[in-house]
Design an enzyme around this catalytic site. Sequence first.
Site, PDB file in Angstrom:
ATOM      1  N   ASN A   1       0.628   3.420  -2.502  1.00 13.21           N
ATOM      2  CA  ASN A   1       0.433   4.057  -3.804  1.00 13.21           C
ATOM      3  C   ASN A   1      -0.943   4.599  -2.157  1.00 13.21           C
ATOM      4  OD1 ASN A   1       1.739   4.902  -6.349  1.00 13.21           O
ATOM      5  ND2 ASN A   1       1.390   2.942  -5.843  1.00 13.21           N
TER       6      ASN A   1
ATOM      7  N   GLY B   1       0.822  -1.390  -0.214  1.00 11.91           N
ATOM      8  CA  GLY B   1       0.029  -0.043  -0.324  1.00 11.91           C
ATOM      9  C   GLY B   1       1.214   1.215   0.139  1.00 11.91           C
TER      10      GLY B   1
ATOM     11  N   ILE C   1      -9.836  -8.918 -10.303  1.00 13.67           N
ATOM     12  CA  ILE C   1     -10.212  -8.273 -11.695  1.00 13.67           C
ATOM     13  C   ILE C   1     -11.768  -7.305 -10.977  1.00 13.67           C
ATOM     14  CG2 ILE C   1     -11.137  -8.532 -14.244  1.00 13.67           C
ATOM     15  CD1 ILE C   1      -8.768  -9.839 -14.316  1.00 13.67           C
ATOM     16  N   LEU C   2     -12.222  -7.179 -11.650  1.00 13.83           N
ATOM     17  CA  LEU C   2     -14.121  -5.726 -10.938  1.00 13.83           C
ATOM     18  C   LEU C   2     -14.900  -6.446 -11.809  1.00 13.83           C
ATOM     19  CD1 LEU C   2     -12.582  -3.003  -8.752  1.00 13.83           C
ATOM     20  CD2 LEU C   2     -13.125  -4.938  -7.667  1.00 13.83           C
TER      21      LEU C   2
ATOM     22  N   MET D   1      -5.483  -6.453  -6.798  1.00  9.54           N
ATOM     23  CA  MET D   1      -4.891  -7.745  -7.813  1.00  9.54           C
ATOM     24  C   MET D   1      -5.840  -8.296  -7.740  1.00  9.54           C
ATOM     25  SD  MET D   1      -2.155  -7.045  -7.790  1.00  9.54           S
ATOM     26  CE  MET D   1      -1.458  -8.195  -8.545  1.00  9.54           C
TER      27      MET D   1
ATOM     28  N   HIS E   1      -1.370   1.777 -12.836  1.00  9.93           N
ATOM     29  CA  HIS E   1      -0.504   0.455 -13.317  1.00  9.93           C
ATOM     30  C   HIS E   1       0.872   1.164 -13.986  1.00  9.93           C
ATOM     31  CE1 HIS E   1      -0.565  -3.669 -15.324  1.00  9.93           C
ATOM     32  NE2 HIS E   1       0.408  -2.880 -16.624  1.00  9.93           N
TER      33      HIS E   1
HETATM   34  C1  GRF Z   1       2.652  -0.672  -8.104  1.00 14.68           C
HETATM   35  O1  GRF Z   1       3.056  -1.044  -8.628  1.00 14.68           O
HETATM   36  C2  GRF Z   1       0.795  -0.586  -8.900  1.00 14.68           C
HETATM   37  O2  GRF Z   1       1.223   0.310  -9.439  1.00 14.68           O
HETATM   38  C3  GRF Z   1       0.208  -1.454  -9.304  1.00 14.68           C
HETATM   39  O3  GRF Z   1       1.033  -2.825  -7.636  1.00 14.68           O
HETATM   40  C4  GRF Z   1       2.122  -1.891  -6.914  1.00 14.68           C
HETATM   41  C5  GRF Z   1       1.544  -1.614  -5.638  1.00 14.68           C
HETATM   42  O4  GRF Z   1       2.450  -1.085  -5.322  1.00 14.68           O
HETATM   43  N1  GRF Z   1      -0.989  -1.812  -9.425  1.00 14.68           N
HETATM   44  P1  GRF Z   1       1.503  -0.188  -3.828  1.00 14.68           P
HETATM   45  O5  GRF Z   1       0.837  -1.860  -2.546  1.00 14.68           O
HETATM   46  O6  GRF Z   1       0.826   1.088  -3.549  1.00 14.68           O
HETATM   47  O7  GRF Z   1       3.272  -0.320  -2.603  1.00 14.68           O
END
Ligand code: GRF
Length: 214
Positions: free
Chosen positions: A15, A13, A93-94, A91, A110
Site C-alpha cells: 500500500n 508495504g 496499537i497506538l 501492526m 483495514h
Molecule cells: C493490508 O491488507 C492492510 O489492509 C492491512 O495490512 C496489509 C498490509 O499490506 N492493514 P501491505 O504491507 O500494504 O502490502
Amino acid sequence: MGAKLAVLISGRGSNMQCIVNACEKGDINAEVCLVASDRADAGGLAWAAQRGIATAVINPKDYQHRDDADKAMAAQIKAHGSTHLLLAGYMRILSEEFVAQFSGRALNIHPSLLPKYKGLNSHARALAAGDQECGATVHFVSAALDSGPAVIQAKVMIEPSDDAETLAAKVLCLEHIIYPKATQWLVTDRLVLEDNKARLDNQLLETPRQYSVA
Ligand code: GRF
C-alpha cells in the site's frame, strides 16, 4: 507548502508503494517524506530507501515503556515535516496521546468491511462466518483499533473456491485503489473530520463512500 506524508508500515508495504507511486504520478498532490516502521526487517523499508525516501525504525523493544516508543515515532514524523500520517499495515496499537496529535490528519486501511472484523485475520473470519462478500475500508485513525469514521469501502464477492489467501489477494487489489483515492481527498481538504465525523465535499459521510469498478 505542499502536503507531506509519513507512512507507517510493518511489512512488505505494498500500500505504501502505491501511495508513493500515486504521488510521483501526480494522482496525489503530496510527497512521501518518511516511511517508518516498528520492524527493521519490514520489506517496504528497503524499497522506500531505494527510492531515496527517508526511513526510520522505532523498535518498541528498545524502549522501556510503550508510550516512549510512540513518542519517539511522533518525534520522527514531526522532524520530517509531515503534514499527514498514513498507517499502511502498521501492526501496533497506538496510544491515545499519539493519535490525538494527528487527529483529522491520519488515515488507516483495514482489509474488511468495517465495522466487521476489526483486528487480525479478517479474511479468515469473513470466510468462517459464511459471508458472501468482503472488502477493504479506509478510515480516520482514532484511539480505538480500526474504529475511526469510515471514508471509503470497496467490496468483492467471496467465491466458493476462495480461501483466506486468495481473498486477501483480491482485497489487496482494491486497497491499492481506494487508499490513494482517499489520501488525495484528505490532502486536498475535500475530506475532513468534524465532530468525529467524516465529511467529503461538505457532505456528511453517514456511510462510507462505495468504490465500484464500473
Ligand atoms: C493490508 O491488507 C492492510 O489492509 C492491512 O495490512 C496489509 C498490509 O499490506 N492493514 P501491505 O504491507 O500494504 O502490502
